[in-house]
Design a protein around this motif. Structure first.
Motif, mmCIF file in Angstrom:
data_model
loop_
_atom_site.group_PDB
_atom_site.id
_atom_site.type_symbol
_atom_site.label_atom_id
_atom_site.label_comp_id
_atom_site.label_asym_id
_atom_site.label_seq_id
_atom_site.Cartn_x
_atom_site.Cartn_y
_atom_site.Cartn_z
ATOM 1 N N ASP A 32 57.438 37.972 45.429
ATOM 2 C CA ASP A 32 58.166 38.972 45.215
ATOM 3 C C ASP A 32 57.510 40.291 44.847
ATOM 4 N N TYR A 33 56.491 39.968 43.921
ATOM 5 C CA TYR A 33 55.897 41.513 43.409
ATOM 6 C C TYR A 33 55.166 41.927 44.687
ATOM 7 N N PHE A 34 54.320 40.965 45.343
ATOM 8 C CA PHE A 34 53.258 41.469 46.283
ATOM 9 C C PHE A 34 54.188 42.066 47.489
ATOM 10 N N LEU A 35 55.394 41.493 47.886
ATOM 11 C CA LEU A 35 56.114 42.068 48.980
ATOM 12 C C LEU A 35 56.524 43.605 48.388
ATOM 13 N N LYS A 54 48.491 37.305 20.049
ATOM 14 C CA LYS A 54 49.331 36.937 20.747
ATOM 15 C C LYS A 54 49.403 38.081 21.958
ATOM 16 N N ASN A 55 49.530 37.482 23.374
ATOM 17 C CA ASN A 55 49.558 38.228 24.468
ATOM 18 C C ASN A 55 50.597 39.088 24.437
ATOM 19 N N LYS A 56 50.061 40.285 24.810
ATOM 20 C CA LYS A 56 51.052 41.530 24.832
ATOM 21 C C LYS A 56 51.615 41.340 26.346
ATOM 22 N N LYS A 57 52.602 42.140 26.580
ATOM 23 C CA LYS A 57 53.486 42.098 27.725
ATOM 24 C C LYS A 57 52.563 42.724 28.803
ATOM 25 N N ASP A 58 52.393 42.136 29.893
ATOM 26 C CA ASP A 58 51.652 42.375 30.863
ATOM 27 C C ASP A 58 51.797 43.970 31.080
ATOM 28 N N LYS A 59 50.751 44.759 31.487
ATOM 29 C CA LYS A 59 50.718 46.050 31.768
ATOM 30 C C LYS A 59 51.511 46.132 32.934
ATOM 31 N N LYS A 60 52.008 47.460 33.480
ATOM 32 C CA LYS A 60 52.275 47.695 34.700
ATOM 33 C C LYS A 60 51.288 47.225 36.093
ATOM 34 N N HIS A 61 51.904 46.620 36.864
ATOM 35 C CA HIS A 61 51.004 46.233 37.804
ATOM 36 C C HIS A 61 50.382 47.293 38.587
ATOM 37 N N LYS A 62 49.075 47.208 39.109
ATOM 38 C CA LYS A 62 48.302 48.199 39.952
ATOM 39 C C LYS A 62 48.866 48.296 40.978
ATOM 40 N N LYS A 63 48.710 49.509 41.675
ATOM 41 C CA LYS A 63 49.243 49.921 42.871
ATOM 42 C C LYS A 63 48.074 50.149 43.929
ATOM 43 N N LEU A 77 45.895 42.569 49.509
ATOM 44 C CA LEU A 77 46.616 42.996 48.143
ATOM 45 C C LEU A 77 46.319 41.575 47.234
ATOM 46 N N PHE A 78 46.760 40.411 47.933
ATOM 47 C CA PHE A 78 46.394 39.015 47.103
ATOM 48 C C PHE A 78 45.022 39.116 46.414
ATOM 49 N N CYS A 79 44.097 39.373 47.103
ATOM 50 C CA CYS A 79 42.717 39.352 46.907
ATOM 51 C C CYS A 79 42.344 40.518 45.602
ATOM 52 N N ALA A 80 43.014 41.539 45.928
ATOM 53 C CA ALA A 80 42.797 42.954 44.811
ATOM 54 C C ALA A 80 43.421 42.196 43.395
ATOM 55 N N HIS A 81 44.595 41.647 43.646
ATOM 56 C CA HIS A 81 45.180 41.049 42.344
ATOM 57 C C HIS A 81 44.224 40.102 41.672
ATOM 58 N N LEU A 82 43.779 38.847 42.760
ATOM 59 C CA LEU A 82 42.815 37.915 42.109
ATOM 60 C C LEU A 82 41.745 38.263 41.500
ATOM 61 N N ASN A 83 41.235 39.572 41.982
ATOM 62 C CA ASN A 83 39.869 40.193 41.468
ATOM 63 C C ASN A 83 40.107 40.992 40.227
ATOM 64 N N GLY A 84 41.368 40.993 39.716
ATOM 65 C CA GLY A 84 41.535 41.823 38.172
ATOM 66 C C GLY A 84 42.433 42.764 38.459
ATOM 67 N N GLY A 85 42.642 43.443 39.629
ATOM 68 C CA GLY A 85 43.989 44.396 39.770
ATOM 69 C C GLY A 85 43.710 45.867 39.564
ATOM 70 N N GLY A 86 42.028 46.204 39.122
ATOM 71 C CA GLY A 86 41.627 47.433 38.959
ATOM 72 C C GLY A 86 41.976 47.643 37.428
ATOM 73 N N ASP A 87 41.580 49.122 37.162
ATOM 74 C CA ASP A 87 41.646 49.707 35.911
ATOM 75 C C ASP A 87 42.694 50.735 35.517
ATOM 76 N N ASN A 88 43.460 50.962 36.478
ATOM 77 C CA ASN A 88 44.517 52.005 36.220
ATOM 78 C C ASN A 88 45.885 51.647 37.004
ATOM 79 N N ASP A 89 46.802 52.271 36.867
ATOM 80 C CA ASP A 89 48.090 51.997 37.381
ATOM 81 C C ASP A 89 48.558 51.919 38.779
ATOM 82 N N ASP A 90 47.677 53.096 39.261
ATOM 83 C CA ASP A 90 47.937 53.365 40.865
ATOM 84 C C ASP A 90 47.130 53.005 42.172
ATOM 85 N N GLU A 91 46.183 52.067 41.391
ATOM 86 C CA GLU A 91 45.320 51.617 42.740
ATOM 87 C C GLU A 91 44.633 50.268 42.508
#
Length: 672
Positions: free
Chosen positions: A146-149, A643-652, A89-103
């Motif tokens: 806290d997010y990863f857990l 200006k940076n927009k608020k972060d989008k929902k984290h990917k699942k 999960l950590f690596c997936a986030h480090l590598n950009g997190g994906g292109d949608n909300d659920d994976e």
């Protein structure tokens, strides 16, 4: 009064490497990405480290000991299912997190950019230390932890929690304290057995966590493969075609001789951005005690020490110099003077690189806030991070997320000339919008067969792409490259009040390694130079940069030198090129020889032949990384300080085999 000389401070800032399938490290990385995408597994790095350590049988590389500790650390982590899952999960986030909300995947991409290098291990160890120390009450839990857990929580279909984040954190802490319940863990590192006592587990994790951050390495490769793509068959087909001389050699445009074709060169491309600061300094502070002619004579004296040192001294350059070589050489000899010169160069590069890293981490730790309206309200362009760990994770995530989104637009020809000047010569991959994704993927995959394919396949597709990536890295406000260089200059001048330092004008260097590669490398340089000298708006390169373009043929290197961070010298220290006499280079740079039927059903022909203008039904996304909902692609915003927009929902991230129950689907908390 002491005479004043020029002192060059040049350290690594951004590396983008592209490996080939016929290089064993390149193949290892490409195959893993094709299977798992951005969701790295521990065994990827365990296997790579084992190969590197095995190659360095003598243990002469000064990085070997550090790599052994990293290997032990990763094998310790592998003993815990929860830590293994957290790592992915950590690596997936480090590598950009994906292109949608659920994976956690960039399913729409043909190509992918991922993080490489030692920062992956250091950052993950710091996350584990934070979870452990939080359990002792000695620190706050990082927001990212806290997010990863929370993402790892497992829920039943009715929404009830099977294992919540507190239980997961406790599981990690219990493992660090007690291991697997036995007195110790049996670990094997490259044939060497280790017994890690339970009391030593935290010590090994903390050892890696305290390592300094390294420079910023990234890799470009094919993306995770489509559902029906047979990875093993694809690799075998391309490898056989390479052995038969049907791949790389057919693409080189410059005819060298009339003899039979070659199989294609193994290795990697590297595009590197280095800081380039020039300071005035007293002569006694300058390393250049000898002129180039003297150094060349000193170098010749080293040849007689080849057997003693177990290396080819004539191929040495600063990045692969080892301090222990000096211990075996007569300090009165000319060879000693040459090796001492290389070591000082290496130390200077290392110090400058560390300064670059520190500036990036400090900037993303403090954040950048600008006025949002007339009343003076500030909005974050880069949000403040609570810790250095979270600052670097934010930076690496920002790079990979931005560029993987950019890749999708680039592949679909949806970028203008300023955002993507390399697209001015479009390949059929980009023109043929009617082609199915899997057909495009097969042709992209073949570009990674050899160095010749990387440089010349599909009208120089990869060189044009990586040139565009570098231009955007230097200009986009997401990365603050110009601000980082300006801050670096302030730091140098404040730390060295007697030395007046300036950012040198940006320049571009092609390292001369092999004339077979020259035409492809020049394509990269041409695109970069057009941007370097541009007078339009934000286009151009900031001062204080040197961009180097390299194609490294690893068939002439020792295996332990094939890693990007070890094998790339300064341009002036590239080993002499191999003799290319007798190599037959023929054919068109725009055509592939058909190797065989592709490794999936329904193939529609090569890229060079355009398909008939008929529509295809959308493929069903049945893969385990299935998208659950589509989002509209947003236009890529070029060179705009917004200006940076608020972060989008984290990917699942996807459900793994460890957790058979249904994962929860929720809108997750953002990390500030």
């Amino acid at each position: 009064m002491a005479s004043v000389n020029k002192k060059i401070l040049s350290g690594e800032l951004f590396d983008l490497g592209v490996g080939t399938l016929n290089n064993k490290f390149g193949k290892e990385h490409i195959e893993h990405i094709m299977k798992y995408g951005i969701y790295f597994r521990l065994d990827k790095f365990i296997h790579e480290l084992e190969m590197i350590i095995t190659d360095d049988k003598s243990g002469s590389n000064q990085k070997t000991e550090k790599r052994k500790y990293r290997l032990i650390f990763l094998k310790i982590c592998q003993q815990s299912p929860v830590i293994s899952e957290l790592f992915g999960l950590f690596c997936a986030h480090l590598n950009g997190g994906g292109d949608n909300d659920d994976e956690y995947q960039f399913q729409k991409n043909l190509l992918l950019i991922t993080v490489a290098g030692g920062n992956i291990f250091t950052l993950f160890a710091q996350l584990l230390v934070n979870i452990y120390e939080y359990s002792l009450g000695s620190t706050n839990l990082m927001k990212i932890n806290d997010y990863f857990l929370g993402e790892l929580e497992v829920r039943l279909e009715d929404g009830d929690i099977l294992q919540d984040k507190n239980q997961l954190g406790t599981s990690i802490v219990n493992f660090i304290k007690n291991g697997d319940g036995t007195p110790g863990l049996n670990i094997n590192t490259g044939g060497e057995p280790y017994l890690i006592l339970t009391t030593e587990i935290f010590e090994y994790i903390n050892l890696i966590a305290k390592l300094p951050y390294s420079d910023f390495d990234f890799k470009l490769s094919p993306n995770i493969s489509p559902e029906d793509f047979d990875i093993n068959t694809a690799i075998k087909l391309v490898e056989q075609a390479t052995l038969n001389g049907q791949m790389g050699s057919t693409l080189v445009p410059d005819k060298i001789s009339d003899t039979d074709s070659i199989n294609g060169s193994p290795g990697f491309l590297l595009l590197r951005a280095k800081s380039y600061v020039v300071c005035n300094a007293p002569k006694d502070q300058i390393d250049e005690k000898y002129n180039p002619k003297e150094l060349n004579e000193f170098k010749k004296d080293c040849k007689k020490y080849d057997d003693l040192l177990g290396i080819k001294t004539q191929a040495l350059y600063p990045q692969i110099m080892q301090r222990q070589y000096l211990d075996s050489i007569d300090p009165r000899s000319n060879c000693y003077k040459f090796l001492e010169h290389l070591q000082k160069k290496r130390d200077l590069i290392g110090d400058a690189t560390q300064s670059n890293v520190n500036e990036v981490v400090e900037l993303f730790n403090k954040g950048i806030y600008e006025k949002a309206n007339k009343d003076g309200t500030l909005a974050p362009q880069i949000p403040k991070s609570d810790t250095m760990t979270e600052a670097l994770i934010l930076y690496l995530h920002s790079v990979t997320k931005t560029f993987n989104d950019y890749l999708h637009l680039w592949e679909n020809n949806r970028l203008g000339i300023n955002s993507a000047p390399g697209l001015n010569h479009k390949s059929s991959v980009l023109e043929n919008t009617e082609k199915k994704h899997i057909d495009k993927y097969w042709e992209i995959f073949k570009l990674f067969a050899t160095l010749e394919n990387l440089l010349y396949g599909e009208n120089n597709l990869i060189p044009r792409l990586i040139a565009d990536i570098m231009i955007n890295y230097l200009n986009l406000p997401n990365f603050q490259t110009e601000r980082i260089l300006d801050n670096l200059l302030v730091t140098y001048n404040s730390n060295n009040k007697n030395d007046k330092c300036e950012l040198a004008p940006a320049d571009i260097i092609i390292a001369p390694t092999n004339k077979i590669f020259n035409s492809g490398l020049k394509k990269i340089k041409e695109i970069l130079q057009d941007s370097l000298y541009s007078t339009f708006g934000e286009i151009g390169f900031p001062d204080g940069l040197r961009v180097t373009v390299n194609a490294i043929d690893t068939s002439s290197f020792e295996p332990s030198q094939t890693q990007i961070q070890a094998a790339i010298p300064n341009a002036e220290y590239i080993p002499a090129p191999r003799n290319t006499t007798g190599l037959g280079i023929r054919g068109s740079p725009t055509e592939f020889i058909k190797t065989s039927n592709p490794p999936y059903p329904g193939y529609q022909g090569g890229l060079s032949k355009k398909t008939k203008n008929k529509k295809h039904k959308k493929d069903k996304k049945d893969k385990k990384h299935k998208k659950t909902k589509n989002k509209k692609d947003k236009k890529y915003k070029k060179h705009k300080n917004s200006k940076n927009k608020k972060d989008k929902k984290h990917k699942k991230h996807k459900k793994t085999k460890k957790h058979k129950k249904t994962k929860k689907h929720k809108k997750t908390k953002k990390i500030n």
